[in-house]
Design an enzyme around this catalytic site. Structure first.
Site, PDB file in Angstrom:
ATOM      1  N   ARG A 249      -0.753  -1.468  -1.688  1.00  0.00           N
ATOM      2  CA  ARG A 249      -1.728  -0.373  -1.799  1.00  0.00           C
ATOM      3  C   ARG A 249      -3.013  -0.828  -2.501  1.00  0.00           C
ATOM      4  NH1 ARG A 249       2.071   1.315   0.620  1.00  0.00           N
ATOM      5  NH2 ARG A 249       3.020   3.394   0.496  1.00  0.00           N
TER       6      ARG A 249
ATOM      7  N   SER B 215       2.874  10.174  -1.741  1.00  0.00           N
ATOM      8  CA  SER B 215       3.395   9.562  -2.969  1.00  0.00           C
ATOM      9  C   SER B 215       2.335   9.646  -4.053  1.00  0.00           C
ATOM     10  CB  SER B 215       3.709   8.086  -2.749  1.00  0.00           C
ATOM     11  OG  SER B 215       4.716   7.922  -1.815  1.00  0.00           O
TER      12      SER B 215
ATOM     13  N   GLU C 237      -0.707   6.439  -7.758  1.00  0.00           N
ATOM     14  CA  GLU C 237      -1.262   5.768  -6.586  1.00  0.00           C
ATOM     15  C   GLU C 237      -2.522   6.534  -6.153  1.00  0.00           C
ATOM     16  OE1 GLU C 237       1.356   5.139  -2.931  1.00  0.00           O
ATOM     17  OE2 GLU C 237      -0.366   6.177  -2.088  1.00  0.00           O
TER      18      GLU C 237
HETATM   19  N1  EPU Z   1      14.831   8.426  -4.453  1.00  0.00           N
HETATM   20  C1  EPU Z   1      15.565   9.261  -5.260  1.00  0.00           C
HETATM   21  N2  EPU Z   1      15.055  10.492  -5.563  1.00  0.00           N
HETATM   22  C2  EPU Z   1      13.854  10.904  -5.086  1.00  0.00           C
HETATM   23  C3  EPU Z   1      13.112  10.057  -4.266  1.00  0.00           C
HETATM   24  C4  EPU Z   1      13.609   8.806  -3.959  1.00  0.00           C
HETATM   25  O1  EPU Z   1      16.647   8.917  -5.696  1.00  0.00           O
HETATM   26  O2  EPU Z   1      13.463  12.034  -5.395  1.00  0.00           O
HETATM   27  C5  EPU Z   1      15.391   7.117  -4.081  1.00  0.00           C
HETATM   28  C6  EPU Z   1      15.773   7.125  -2.606  1.00  0.00           C
HETATM   29  O3  EPU Z   1      17.075   7.562  -2.408  1.00  0.00           O
HETATM   30  C7  EPU Z   1      15.617   5.688  -2.211  1.00  0.00           C
HETATM   31  C8  EPU Z   1      14.479   5.193  -3.092  1.00  0.00           C
HETATM   32  O4  EPU Z   1      14.401   6.121  -4.188  1.00  0.00           O
HETATM   33  O5  EPU Z   1      16.765   4.957  -2.527  1.00  0.00           O
HETATM   34  C9  EPU Z   1      13.166   5.086  -2.368  1.00  0.00           C
HETATM   35  O6  EPU Z   1      12.788   6.330  -1.869  1.00  0.00           O
HETATM   36  P1  EPU Z   1      11.906   6.542  -0.565  1.00  0.00           P
HETATM   37  O7  EPU Z   1      12.212   5.501   0.476  1.00  0.00           O
HETATM   38  O8  EPU Z   1      12.006   7.938  -0.165  1.00  0.00           O
HETATM   39  O9  EPU Z   1      10.443   6.366  -1.087  1.00  0.00           O
HETATM   40  P2  EPU Z   1       9.672   5.105  -1.607  1.00  0.00           P
HETATM   41  O10 EPU Z   1      10.181   3.823  -1.120  1.00  0.00           O
HETATM   42  O11 EPU Z   1       9.540   5.172  -3.051  1.00  0.00           O
HETATM   43  C10 EPU Z   1       7.586   4.414  -0.208  1.00  0.00           C
HETATM   44  C11 EPU Z   1       6.136   4.748  -0.093  1.00  0.00           C
HETATM   45  C12 EPU Z   1       5.900   5.925   0.838  1.00  0.00           C
HETATM   46  C13 EPU Z   1       6.512   5.611   2.176  1.00  0.00           C
HETATM   47  C14 EPU Z   1       8.009   5.360   1.959  1.00  0.00           C
HETATM   48  C15 EPU Z   1       8.713   4.968   3.224  1.00  0.00           C
HETATM   49  C16 EPU Z   1       5.162   4.131  -2.227  1.00  0.00           C
HETATM   50  C17 EPU Z   1       4.615   4.610  -3.516  1.00  0.00           C
HETATM   51  N3  EPU Z   1       5.598   5.060  -1.402  1.00  0.00           N
HETATM   52  O12 EPU Z   1       8.246   5.422  -0.910  1.00  0.00           O
HETATM   53  O13 EPU Z   1       4.496   6.058   1.013  1.00  0.00           O
HETATM   54  O14 EPU Z   1       6.325   6.660   3.094  1.00  0.00           O
HETATM   55  O15 EPU Z   1       8.176   4.242   1.058  1.00  0.00           O
HETATM   56  O16 EPU Z   1       8.383   3.670   3.567  1.00  0.00           O
HETATM   57  O17 EPU Z   1       5.180   2.930  -1.978  1.00  0.00           O
HETATM   58  C18 EPU Z   1       2.521   7.215   0.337  1.00  0.00           C
HETATM   59  O18 EPU Z   1       2.062   6.137  -0.007  1.00  0.00           O
HETATM   60  O19 EPU Z   1       1.859   8.302   0.220  1.00  0.00           O
HETATM   61  C19 EPU Z   1       3.873   7.279   0.879  1.00  0.00           C
HETATM   62  C20 EPU Z   1       4.420   8.439   1.230  1.00  0.00           C
END
Ligand code: EPU
Length: 338
Positions: free
Chosen positions: A163, A238, A334
């Site tokens: 990002r 996010s 972010e």
């Molecule tokens: N999790 C929880 N509780 C929650 C949310 C997440 O336990 O309330 C756990 C999930 O179970 C999972 C892990 O955390 O094991 C990761 O969660 P998730 O894949 O939902 O989200 P992320 O990897 O943190 C990132 C990007 C998103 C993108 C998703 C999918 C960032 C900050 N965010 O989220 O990007 O859509 O991966 O690839 O890198 C954005 O930038 O606006 C965005 C939505």
């Protein structure tokens, strides 16, 4: 060119914050972007916005807000069979993805339904489901604000990271992006279905070998399920970045929380999902005044209706403090807080 005075930014931020700016200027061509650079005084506060899907306004903006309305998507076939797709910075990012998928051009499908516009994709290095736009970008065209000169940047010169790019640091407020060129494949390489619950969703639908269109549909369904629609509840996706922690810190945390999800970065670092950390602190679904934490994804802060930017920032600070005291990890937004 469009010029507005004392203009409400309500339609230009997905958080739904009703803040005003002193002047709003929109350019539709490269020549107009050059004229905009002549209008900007060096000492005047400047805010360059896309769709405002990664923006939190904490008050009125006492300066000029600039927005690109350059449209158009052109494609060219290269000698090795790839497609070079050049899009205007004011195009909606997901329209670009839809265009690629419809034509069978591969590479952008995992980035389906990410809100925002083409210009911001190149500033922010948008990413989701194991893909980042930096891997598609070949070139960014922009007008230098100080001189009005047209500059072309290679992907390498933009110093892309998670990002992150030079447009967020030393090039911040120095350029108006006009076009971004992406490279897509026409010859099918294996699709990227390894991340998160994509495979599970494909299995559920009985799809063994997804087409680009099917993969896009699955990603759209997963996003719609987890992320709130800004038209219903204001938000900026996010809110926090996933923190990257040193291996020793990670190992001691993992010892304490064996179920903690994590992604390997390199030998010395591991990335921990901020959503999980926030969820563990009990924030998921909570509401403080008119601000809240989304019930299905703790990484997303929402405007429950009529919240000010300050209220969202207060919630953000309370969450950061809790995560710091429980895990010793500093998480940071972010979202661009102005
Ligand atoms: N999790 C929880 N509780 C929650 C949310 C997440 O336990 O309330 C756990 C999930 O179970 C999972 C892990 O955390 O094991 C990761 O969660 P998730 O894949 O939902 O989200 P992320 O990897 O943190 C990132 C990007 C998103 C993108 C998703 C999918 C960032 C900050 N965010 O989220 O990007 O859509 O991966 O690839 O890198 C954005 O930038 O606006 C965005 C939505």
């Amino acid at each position: 060119m469009r010029i507005e005075k004392n203009y409400s930014l309500l339609k230009h931020n997905t958080f739904g914050i009703d803040a005003k700016c002193h002047r709003f200027v929109e350019y539709e061509t490269v020549e107009e972007a050059q004229r905009v650079t002549e209008m900007l005084a060096a000492d005047e506060p400047l805010l360059i916005v896309g769709e405002g899907s990664n923006l939190l306004l904490t008050g009125d903006f006492q300066g000029t807000v600039v927005h690109s309305a350059i449209k158009g998507i052109e494609s060219a076939l290269t000698a090795n069979g790839d497609i070079l797709l050049k899009a205007g910075s004011g195009e909606t990012w997901d329209d670009v993805v839809a265009c690629c998928v419809e034509n069978g051009w591969q590479g952008a499908e995992n980035l389906s339904l990410i809100p925002g516009e083409v210009g911001a994709s190149a500033v922010q290095n948008i990413g989701a489901y194991g893909a980042e736009v930096k891997d598609l970008i070949t070139e960014v065209e922009a007008v230098e604000i100080a001189t009005g000169r047209i500059s072309t940047f290679s992907r390498e010169s933009c110093a892309y990271g998670y990002r992150d790019s030079k447009f967020k640091h030393e090039w911040k407020n120095h350029y108006l992006i006009t076009h971004v060129t992406y490279r897509l494949r026409t010859v099918g390489a294996p699709l990227n279905v390894a991340y998160g619950n994509i495979q599970a969703e494909l299995d559920k639908r009985g799809i063994a070998e997804p087409t680009l269109k099917q993969l896009r549909e699955v990603i759209i369904a997963i996003r719609r399920e987890k992320l709130p629609d800004p038209k219903v509840e204001g938000n900026a996706g996010s809110f926090f970045m996933n923190p990257v922690v040193d291996r020793e810190v990670f190992e001691s945390l993992q010892h304490q929380y064996p179920d903690m999800p994590h992604y390997n970065i390199d030998e010395a670092h591991e990335k921990v999902p901020a959503g999980w950390l926030i969820d563990q602190c009990g924030w998921k679904g909570r509401t403080v005044g008119r601000a809240g934490v989304h019930a299905k994804q703790a990484l997303v802060l929402v405007n429950r209706g009529g919240a000010t930017g300050e209220e969202i920032v207060q919630l953000c600070n309370a969450i950061c403090q809790d995560v710091k005291s429980k895990f010793g990890i500093l998480i940071s937004p972010e979202v661009n807080i102005i």
